[in-house]
Enzyme design. Structure first.
Site, PDB file in Angstrom:
ATOM      1  N   HIS B 185       0.887  -1.175   0.000  1.00  0.00           N
ATOM      2  CA  HIS B 185       0.000   0.000   0.000  1.00  0.00           C
ATOM      3  C   HIS B 185       0.918   1.215   0.000  1.00  0.00           C
ATOM      4  O   HIS B 185       1.267   1.740   1.057  1.00  0.00           O
ATOM      5  CB  HIS B 185      -0.865  -0.076   1.262  1.00  0.00           C
ATOM      6  CG  HIS B 185      -1.876   1.020   1.390  1.00  0.00           C
ATOM      7  ND1 HIS B 185      -3.222   0.804   1.316  1.00  0.00           N
ATOM      8  CD2 HIS B 185      -1.746   2.355   1.611  1.00  0.00           C
ATOM      9  CE1 HIS B 185      -3.880   1.942   1.490  1.00  0.00           C
ATOM     10  NE2 HIS B 185      -3.007   2.895   1.675  1.00  0.00           N
ATOM     11  N   HIS B 187       2.160   5.037  -0.721  1.00  0.00           N
ATOM     12  CA  HIS B 187       1.730   6.410  -0.928  1.00  0.00           C
ATOM     13  C   HIS B 187       2.705   7.107  -1.860  1.00  0.00           C
ATOM     14  O   HIS B 187       3.899   6.791  -1.878  1.00  0.00           O
ATOM     15  CB  HIS B 187       1.618   7.131   0.415  1.00  0.00           C
ATOM     16  CG  HIS B 187       0.299   6.866   1.075  1.00  0.00           C
ATOM     17  ND1 HIS B 187      -0.275   7.713   1.986  1.00  0.00           N
ATOM     18  CD2 HIS B 187      -0.574   5.833   0.939  1.00  0.00           C
ATOM     19  CE1 HIS B 187      -1.442   7.217   2.384  1.00  0.00           C
ATOM     20  NE2 HIS B 187      -1.632   6.090   1.771  1.00  0.00           N
ATOM     21  N   CYS B 218      -2.233  13.563   2.200  1.00  0.00           N
ATOM     22  CA  CYS B 218      -1.393  13.114   3.293  1.00  0.00           C
ATOM     23  C   CYS B 218      -1.697  13.999   4.499  1.00  0.00           C
ATOM     24  O   CYS B 218      -1.460  15.201   4.444  1.00  0.00           O
ATOM     25  CB  CYS B 218       0.077  13.220   2.902  1.00  0.00           C
ATOM     26  SG  CYS B 218       1.192  12.635   4.184  1.00  0.00           S
ATOM     27  N   ASN B 227      -2.344   8.531  -1.703  1.00  0.00           N
ATOM     28  CA  ASN B 227      -2.412   7.232  -2.369  1.00  0.00           C
ATOM     29  C   ASN B 227      -1.946   7.286  -3.825  1.00  0.00           C
ATOM     30  O   ASN B 227      -2.100   8.301  -4.494  1.00  0.00           O
ATOM     31  CB  ASN B 227      -3.856   6.735  -2.373  1.00  0.00           C
ATOM     32  CG  ASN B 227      -4.287   6.225  -1.012  1.00  0.00           C
ATOM     33  OD1 ASN B 227      -3.680   5.319  -0.454  1.00  0.00           O
ATOM     34  ND2 ASN B 227      -5.327   6.820  -0.464  1.00  0.00           N
TER      35      ASN B 227
END
EC number: 4.1.3.4
Lengths: 230, 277
Positions: B185, B187, B218, B227
């Site tokens: 996952h 960013h 963020c 993301n």
């Protein structure tokens, strides 16, 4: 350069193209003193090479009309290269007169792009560049070769890796010390980057290759990582 | 700005038509903490649940879990972290205490035959602690996996990771958790997401989290992106010949819908590029 344990190079030479390739795409004409200040600030960052300007007719690229003034106006830091674009012999002479000590020539792996961009076929463009590299050799001026549309063309779409290899080889054989492979419209992905590099590496040593990735589709860093891993 | 419930439902319904197999629908957390997710029950009950698609929801504790199941959830997620300070600031307890809470959820989920996905935050860096050791990430991941999570999603919460730190972290974690049970996952706060994901793929990871239009900023870096955009990820995977089942055009249309509804520009470069055509 010896690879590290990770297989990655220890040092990567970053060629900063903001002042030329970058500004060329800005709609507003940037004042000469701002261009000079930009390059002077970049010279302090540790970058080893900064592409300064383009000695092309101001009719074609108005943004670069002040090429002489910029070339003469910048601070030249020792150890930093300041290459300039020279599309033909005339531009080359003008560049030398303005103090250039390294030049670049811009080819393409796509016929359509070559015609639309510089109004001639790939073969004709190669002939023009040969005039430049001959003169440059006589004056001990290094020449860098660019190949545009290495991973795709805005007109032709898909570009065959062997074509990229063929054009790269012509530029390298005529005396370019380095070939920068450009993903001009940023359509490349790690898969197509790898295939293209594999084809080009059959003709040109890895150490003479560079990549020039556009981030149009957000793929640039992934494509660059792939190139570094190769 | 709180997004209206019908917009959330429409977004999820559109995503359900793209070929995506997993869509994280909402979070059963107290509206006091996360007002944006206050309508969790309505959203869960309002969406079209297409066969073959999983609609996991976050459940930070047993209470949330029970509310989620009552609202029709068939899969839940729990959110741990590899950083003590982050855990303290984020959910007000230690890592150990959070794992005890999660254990309750996992036990109840097992009784109800509900799969649980575990997230580990801050795997490549923490906004408070800075550097995070790969060993700590492996330790927390292992605990969550052993508890019964079927998959562990490793989150580079503040996007500071690079291919080097991603590789190092995964090498250590893969000693404790099989790669088939790992997801990443990433960013895109520092623009490194796709490069980091590529490295993870090269190491055998085959589950990747992403957000349409790169939604989600963020909270630790104002104005920064968060993301990675699903569109940009799919573009890269398509180019690599990796099958995802996702229709990029439908995905871009969904991104356009939600960006219009939110009155903001997309964070997806692919979407931005395609608009010029």
């Amino acid at each position: 350069q010896e690879p590290q344990a990770s297989g990655l190079p220890e040092y990567i030479k970053i060629v900063e193209v903001g002042p030329r390739d970058g500004l060329q795409n800005e709609k507003v004409i940037v004042p000469t003193d701002i261009k000079i200040e930009l390059i002077n600030q970049l010279s302090k960052t540790g970058l080893p090479a900064i592409e300064v300007t383009s000695f092309v007719s101001s009719k074609w690229v108005p943004q670069m009309a002040d090429h002489k003034e910029v070339m003469r106006g910048i601070e030249r830091h020792p150890g930093v290269q300041y290459p300039v674009l020279t599309p033909n012999l005339q531009g080359f002479h003008s560049a030398i007169a303005a103090g250039a000590t390294e030049v670049s020539v811009f080819g393409a792996a796509s016929e359509s792009f070559s015609k639309m961009n510089i109004n001639c076929s790939i073969e004709e463009s190669i002939e023009r560049f040969e005039e430049v590299t001959k003169s440059a050799r006589n004056m001990n001026i290094p020449v860098r070769g660019y190949v545009s549309c290495a991973l795709g063309c805005p007109y032709e779409g898909n570009v065959v890796p062997d074509k990229v290899a063929e054009v790269s080889k012509r530029l390298y054989s005529m005396g370019c010390y380095e070939i920068s492979l450009g993903d001009t419209i940023g359509v490349g992905t790690p898969g197509s980057m790898k295939k293209m590099l594999e084809a080009v590496m059959k003709e040109i040593p890895l150490s003479a290759l560079a990549v020039h990735c556009h981030d149009t589709y957000g793929q640039a860093l992934a494509n660059i990582l792939t190139a570094i891993q190769v | 700005n709180i997004v209206p419930t019908p917009v959330k439902i429409n977004l999820i319904n559109m995503l359900s038509e793209t070929g995506l197999q997993v869509i994280e629908a909402t979070s059963f957390v107290s509206p006091k903490w996360v007002p944006q997710m206050a309508d969790h029950t309505e959203v869960m009950q309002g969406i079209n649940k297409l066969p073959g698609i999983s609609y996991p929801v976050l459940t930070p504790n047993l209470k949330g879990f029970q509310a989620a199941v009552a609202a029709g959830a068939k899969e839940v997620s729990i959110f741990g972290a590899a950083s003590e300070l982050f855990t303290q600031k984020n959910i007000n307890c230690s890592i150990e205490e959070s794992l005890e809470r999660f254990d309750e959820v996992v036990k109840a989920a097992r009784e109800a035959s509900i799969p649980v996905r575990g997230y580990v935050s801050c795997v490549l860096g923490c906004p408070y602690e800075g550097k995070i050791s790969a060993a700590k990430v492996a330790e927390v991941s292992k605990k969550m996996y052993s508890m019964g999570c079927y998959e562990i999603s490793l989150g580079d919460t503040i996007g500071v990771g690079t291919p080097g730190s991603m590789k190092e972290m995964l090498t250590v974690v893969m000693k404790e958790v099989p790669v088939g049970a790992l997801a990443v996952h990433c960013h895109d706060t520092y623009g490194q997401a796709l490069a980091n994901i590529l490295v993870a793929l090269q190491m055998g990871v085959s589950v990747v989290d992403a957000s349409v239009a790169g939604l989600g900023g963020c909270p630790y870096a104002k104005g920064a992106s968060g993301n990675v955009a699903t569109e940009d990820l799919v573009y890269m995977l398509n180019g690599l010949g990796i099958h995802t089942g996702v229709d990029l055009q439908k995905l871009m249309d969904t991104g356009t819908f939600i960006c219009n509804a939110l009155n903001r520009k997309t964070n997806s470069k692919v979407s931005q590029a395609s608009c010029r055509l």
